[in-house]
Design a protein around this motif. Sequence first.
Motif, short mmCIF file in Angstrom:
data_model
loop_
_atom_site.label_atom_id
_atom_site.label_comp_id
_atom_site.label_asym_id
_atom_site.label_seq_id
_atom_site.Cartn_x
_atom_site.Cartn_y
_atom_site.Cartn_z
N THR A 56 0.82 -1.21 0.00
CA THR A 56 0.00 0.00 0.00
C THR A 56 0.85 1.26 0.00
N ILE A 57 1.84 1.32 0.88
CA ILE A 57 2.61 2.55 1.04
C ILE A 57 3.53 2.79 -0.16
N TYR A 58 4.21 1.76 -0.64
CA TYR A 58 5.11 1.96 -1.76
C TYR A 58 4.34 2.22 -3.05
N LEU A 91 -5.15 7.24 2.31
CA LEU A 91 -4.05 6.42 2.81
C LEU A 91 -4.03 6.40 4.33
N ALA A 92 -4.13 7.58 4.96
CA ALA A 92 -4.06 7.64 6.42
C ALA A 92 -5.26 6.97 7.07
N VAL A 93 -6.46 7.27 6.58
CA VAL A 93 -7.67 6.69 7.18
C VAL A 93 -7.73 5.19 6.91
N VAL A 107 -6.03 13.34 12.17
CA VAL A 107 -6.40 14.66 11.62
C VAL A 107 -5.23 15.63 11.72
N PHE A 108 -4.52 15.59 12.84
CA PHE A 108 -3.36 16.46 13.01
C PHE A 108 -2.27 16.14 11.99
N SER A 109 -2.01 14.85 11.78
CA SER A 109 -0.99 14.45 10.80
C SER A 109 -1.41 14.83 9.39
N LEU A 145 -7.39 14.18 -1.20
CA LEU A 145 -8.27 13.03 -0.99
C LEU A 145 -7.48 11.72 -0.96
N LEU A 146 -6.55 11.54 -1.89
CA LEU A 146 -5.74 10.33 -1.89
C LEU A 146 -4.86 10.25 -0.65
#
Length: 306
Positions: free
Chosen positions: A167-169, A272-274, A232-234, A267-268
């Motif tokens: 996912t991350i890469y 990723l974070a959520v 949210v902060f990040s 949005l993308l």
Amino acid sequence: IACFVMYLFAEFDDAANLLAANPDATTISIDEPVEIPKNQHSRLQEPGREEDDELLGTDDSDKTELLAGQKKSAPFWTFDYYQTFFDVDTYQVLDRIKGSVFPVPGKNFVRLYIRSNPDLYGPFWICATLVFTIAVSGNLSNFFIHLGKPTYRYVPEFRKVSIAATTIYAYAWLVPLALWGFLMWRNSKVMNIVSYSFLEIVCVYGYSLFIYIPTAILWIIPQRVVRWVLVVFSLCLSGSVLVMTFWPAVRDDNRRIAVATVATILLLHALLAVGCLAYFFDAPELDIPAPIIPAHNSTSKVVLEQ
């Protein structure tokens, strides 16, 4: 003193002889104002142009910096070609990480940190560290949530490492590739759009993910409200880096296209974070029930003996 006075008279005589030989020669007086070159005069007439060039990284100083930092190119099949992508020291990497964590309003991240020497060292190791941090923190969070339950048996899920890495890469490489292609396409349509190189976009995305490393460690806290406040902060910090970097590049485009581009980037980034928070930390875990041993019925034993 007499020698010095005679020297001055000799200089004046030479100057008089030169003027007599060439009467049309032009002399410069100290009291006369110095003429301002045309290029400087045009810049004085446009005070906002210099600020825009500084923000976009298209001014003359940037060209000088690029020319000064040019390196001898090598064929792409050699090791020297890829070695230039990792030619950074610890202070440069730390400075870029600090710039991604504490963004300066109105400053371009590429212009300040990346353009002089874009690298892949920082983005690669930031993504690798984030992969293991999310996988390990997700397993620890699951363990602490179910700790003390008699029906729960902890089983480490190593597949989360491969899922997090994919996912991350994929996000750190495919999204910059798509954005780079879009900016190149819009650059052919609108001349004012500034197009970043693919390596510069990868650097921006890679360093913007650093804030999620300490965030993923704090996600171990088994409080859903605290986790969502952290995410949210990040998002605000890392998203501001992306907006301040790519908005100056597309703001001269059509207004709807520019807003839609920045909104898609955010949005993308939010997905990723959520998605990482929802899958690795808030996913419902099924408790593995302990084996049930049937109790022996003493009444049936008595009946059988009789």
